[in-house]
Write a protein that holds these residues in place. Structure first.
Motif, PDB file in Angstrom:
ATOM      1  N   ILE A 162       1.010  -1.370   0.159  1.00 14.09           N
ATOM      2  CA  ILE A 162       0.424  -0.145  -0.104  1.00 14.09           C
ATOM      3  C   ILE A 162       0.637   1.429  -0.318  1.00 14.09           C
ATOM      4  O   ILE A 162       0.333   2.632   0.018  1.00 14.09           O
ATOM      5  CB  ILE A 162      -0.704   0.185   1.367  1.00 14.09           C
ATOM      6  N   PHE A 166      11.216   1.072   5.765  1.00 13.42           N
ATOM      7  CA  PHE A 166      10.141   0.330   6.968  1.00 13.42           C
ATOM      8  C   PHE A 166      10.487  -0.830   7.591  1.00 13.42           C
ATOM      9  O   PHE A 166      11.184  -1.182   8.289  1.00 13.42           O
ATOM     10  CB  PHE A 166       8.543   0.286   6.710  1.00 13.42           C
ATOM     11  N   VAL A 208      12.011  -1.471  10.975  1.00 19.24           N
ATOM     12  CA  VAL A 208      11.865  -2.346  12.374  1.00 19.24           C
ATOM     13  C   VAL A 208      12.970  -3.376  12.640  1.00 19.24           C
ATOM     14  O   VAL A 208      13.532  -4.137  13.839  1.00 19.24           O
ATOM     15  CB  VAL A 208      10.861  -3.091  11.345  1.00 19.24           C
ATOM     16  N   ILE A 246      14.123  -3.764  16.261  1.00 16.49           N
ATOM     17  CA  ILE A 246      14.379  -4.619  17.078  1.00 16.49           C
ATOM     18  C   ILE A 246      15.964  -5.074  18.044  1.00 16.49           C
ATOM     19  O   ILE A 246      16.057  -6.162  18.816  1.00 16.49           O
ATOM     20  CB  ILE A 246      14.337  -6.643  15.995  1.00 16.49           C
ATOM     21  N   LYS A 272       9.613 -13.810  22.443  1.00 25.05           N
ATOM     22  CA  LYS A 272       8.081 -13.574  22.919  1.00 25.05           C
ATOM     23  C   LYS A 272       7.455 -12.739  22.601  1.00 25.05           C
ATOM     24  O   LYS A 272       6.057 -12.834  21.922  1.00 25.05           O
ATOM     25  CB  LYS A 272       8.000 -13.300  24.609  1.00 25.05           C
ATOM     26  N   GLU A 273       7.965 -11.389  21.040  1.00 23.39           N
ATOM     27  CA  GLU A 273       7.150 -10.491  20.676  1.00 23.39           C
ATOM     28  C   GLU A 273       6.690 -11.466  19.152  1.00 23.39           C
ATOM     29  O   GLU A 273       6.608 -10.786  18.180  1.00 23.39           O
ATOM     30  CB  GLU A 273       8.461  -9.420  19.983  1.00 23.39           C
ATOM     31  N   SER A 326       3.531 -11.574  17.448  1.00 20.56           N
ATOM     32  CA  SER A 326       2.798 -10.203  16.924  1.00 20.56           C
ATOM     33  C   SER A 326       3.286  -9.662  16.599  1.00 20.56           C
ATOM     34  O   SER A 326       2.443  -9.116  15.420  1.00 20.56           O
ATOM     35  CB  SER A 326       2.606  -9.660  17.969  1.00 20.56           C
ATOM     36  N   LEU A 327       4.248  -9.902  15.860  1.00 24.14           N
ATOM     37  CA  LEU A 327       5.887  -9.343  15.007  1.00 24.14           C
ATOM     38  C   LEU A 327       5.088  -9.321  13.791  1.00 24.14           C
ATOM     39  O   LEU A 327       5.111  -8.430  12.707  1.00 24.14           O
ATOM     40  CB  LEU A 327       6.991  -8.552  15.456  1.00 24.14           C
ATOM     41  N   THR A 358       2.368 -10.772  12.823  1.00 26.88           N
ATOM     42  CA  THR A 358       0.989 -10.445  12.047  1.00 26.88           C
ATOM     43  C   THR A 358       1.122  -9.377  12.099  1.00 26.88           C
ATOM     44  O   THR A 358       0.377  -8.787  10.813  1.00 26.88           O
ATOM     45  CB  THR A 358       0.070 -10.762  13.735  1.00 26.88           C
ATOM     46  N   THR A 359       1.875  -8.549  12.662  1.00 26.58           N
ATOM     47  CA  THR A 359       1.738  -6.963  12.622  1.00 26.58           C
ATOM     48  C   THR A 359       2.269  -6.853  11.059  1.00 26.58           C
ATOM     49  O   THR A 359       1.915  -6.097  10.283  1.00 26.58           O
ATOM     50  CB  THR A 359       2.366  -6.079  13.508  1.00 26.58           C
ATOM     51  N   ILE A 360       3.716  -7.575  10.815  1.00 26.55           N
ATOM     52  CA  ILE A 360       4.175  -6.722   9.485  1.00 26.55           C
ATOM     53  C   ILE A 360       2.709  -6.963   8.144  1.00 26.55           C
ATOM     54  O   ILE A 360       3.207  -6.564   7.283  1.00 26.55           O
ATOM     55  CB  ILE A 360       5.526  -7.503   9.547  1.00 26.55           C
ATOM     56  N   SER A 418       0.244  -7.557   8.625  1.00 23.48           N
ATOM     57  CA  SER A 418      -0.950  -6.207   8.108  1.00 23.48           C
ATOM     58  C   SER A 418      -0.613  -5.587   7.649  1.00 23.48           C
ATOM     59  O   SER A 418      -0.678  -4.392   6.418  1.00 23.48           O
ATOM     60  CB  SER A 418      -1.880  -6.141   9.916  1.00 23.48           C
ATOM     61  N   ALA A 419       0.605  -4.549   7.937  1.00 25.33           N
ATOM     62  CA  ALA A 419       1.244  -3.384   7.587  1.00 25.33           C
ATOM     63  C   ALA A 419       1.537  -3.369   5.935  1.00 25.33           C
ATOM     64  O   ALA A 419       1.661  -2.363   5.081  1.00 25.33           O
ATOM     65  CB  ALA A 419       1.902  -3.568   7.942  1.00 25.33           C
ATOM     66  N   LEU A 420       2.432  -4.301   5.577  1.00 26.08           N
ATOM     67  CA  LEU A 420       2.031  -4.580   3.995  1.00 26.08           C
ATOM     68  C   LEU A 420       1.395  -5.405   3.715  1.00 26.08           C
ATOM     69  O   LEU A 420       1.545  -5.963   2.356  1.00 26.08           O
ATOM     70  CB  LEU A 420       4.130  -5.575   4.078  1.00 26.08           C
ATOM     71  N   ARG A 421       0.212  -5.971   3.884  1.00 25.72           N
ATOM     72  CA  ARG A 421      -0.593  -6.710   2.913  1.00 25.72           C
ATOM     73  C   ARG A 421       0.324  -7.830   2.287  1.00 25.72           C
ATOM     74  O   ARG A 421      -0.035  -7.909   1.172  1.00 25.72           O
ATOM     75  CB  ARG A 421      -1.250  -5.434   2.412  1.00 25.72           C
TER      76      ARG A 421
END
Lengths: 204, 204
Positions: free
Chosen positions: B151, B160, B164, B168, B182-183, B186-187, B189-191, B193-196
């Motif tokens: 996007i 980006f 990241v 880290i 432990k991250e 979530s990390l 999942t976030t990436i 979502s961020a980069l579709r």
């Protein structure tokens, strides 16, 4: 005996701290002499030592002042109605700091000094926690108001934002080709998508 | 005159480089003596100087070796059919490195030395470019195959990801409460979502 005007006192203190920040960013904590700070601030060494008994006391005051300003800023953001815009604005401030050579160097000097001095480390960690807790409070409020729709647990979202903030400051320091201002639009779009920010526009 | 067995030569070289990495991570480049490296590697100083004329030559060889390994790894990732999984796996490797005290310290030692030594800086910048170019090639290929749907412009997506990655490694160094493992969930999942990222599963 003359008493010092409180306003004059505050102005002198501020001038010394500003001068110290400039010197620390320019030559690093260890290579900065108190003479250089006096010269930059335009005060005598007697005056400087009246306020600060040692160079370390100045360093601690600089970190303390930054933490205080950060706390004020986060407190102000938390008063906002639109917390998703507040969050993006907070990242905007980080991009501005990363684009400012003095501010960026000062932040990394403080981080480096924190690895060598326990008192600086304690204050710096307090500032770090304040930012993480502030981001958590902003995200929590935004989620409650339906302004963000987190897809990961809140504490991980906060750590993700801390990683991005660290990364921006670090990359701006090591990579001459990295211009924080030019990354702004894409970065805000990415964070919006990453955290499913459903409202918020820092340019509104 | 005896000729050195090529295999033995390679093994000795590798042992010296591994020992140097351990020492540099433990005490930093400047506080590491060549004697300490000899002792760690179990070789004589004559043998060490046979391979490396100076401590700086060892430092450069360590950085060169890391860049070579990075290049091999990226080359291997680019052969994959599923490039979005390859991208997430690459972030997984960064999380592993960040969780390894020796590797993490070594990376930051090299970055610190790069601010002081032009030759180390040149090699380190080459490694940095290799990673950025590799991420760009992976993202470009993934986009062409419809495995990601960016996007933001590709070059911003690469920066980006570099932010990241920096973040880290930096956060793992300064924040004892930050556990990269432990991250992970979530990390990723976030990436995603961020980069579709529309496909890709490093656990598949």
């Amino acid at each position: 005996m003359r008493t010092l005007d409180p306003d004059k006192h505050a102005l002198q203190l501020e001038a010394i701290l500003e001068a110290a920040k400039t010197c620390f960013a320019r030559t690093g904590f260890h290579k900065t002499s108190t003479e250089a700070i006096c010269s930059e601030a335009g005060v005598s060494s007697g005056k400087l030592f009246h306020y600060f008994p040692s160079k370390k006391a100045i360093i601690l005051a600089v970190v303390h002042e930054q933490t205080r300003q950060l706390g004020d800023y986060i407190g102000e953001l938390l008063q906002r109605e639109d917390l998703s815009t507040a969050l993006l604005e907070c990242l905007d401030v980080i991009l501005l700091l990363a684009g400012n050579t003095t501010e960026r160097r000062l932040i990394l000097e403080i981080a480096a000094e924190a690895t060598r001095d326990g008192d600086v480390a304690a204050l710096n960690t307090a500032g770090d926690r304040l930012l993480a807790d502030g981001l958590a409070a902003i995200l929590r409020g935004a989620a409650m108001r339906g302004q963000v729709s987190l897809i990961i647990p809140l504490e991980h979202a906060v750590r993700f934002l801390m990683i991005v903030i660290d990364g921006i400051l670090y990359r701006a320091s090591i990579d001459a080709g990295f211009d924080p201002a030019k990354e702004r639009a894409s970065l805000l779009t990415t964070i919006r998508s990453a955290l499913r920010i459903v409202e918020g526009d820092p340019d509104a």
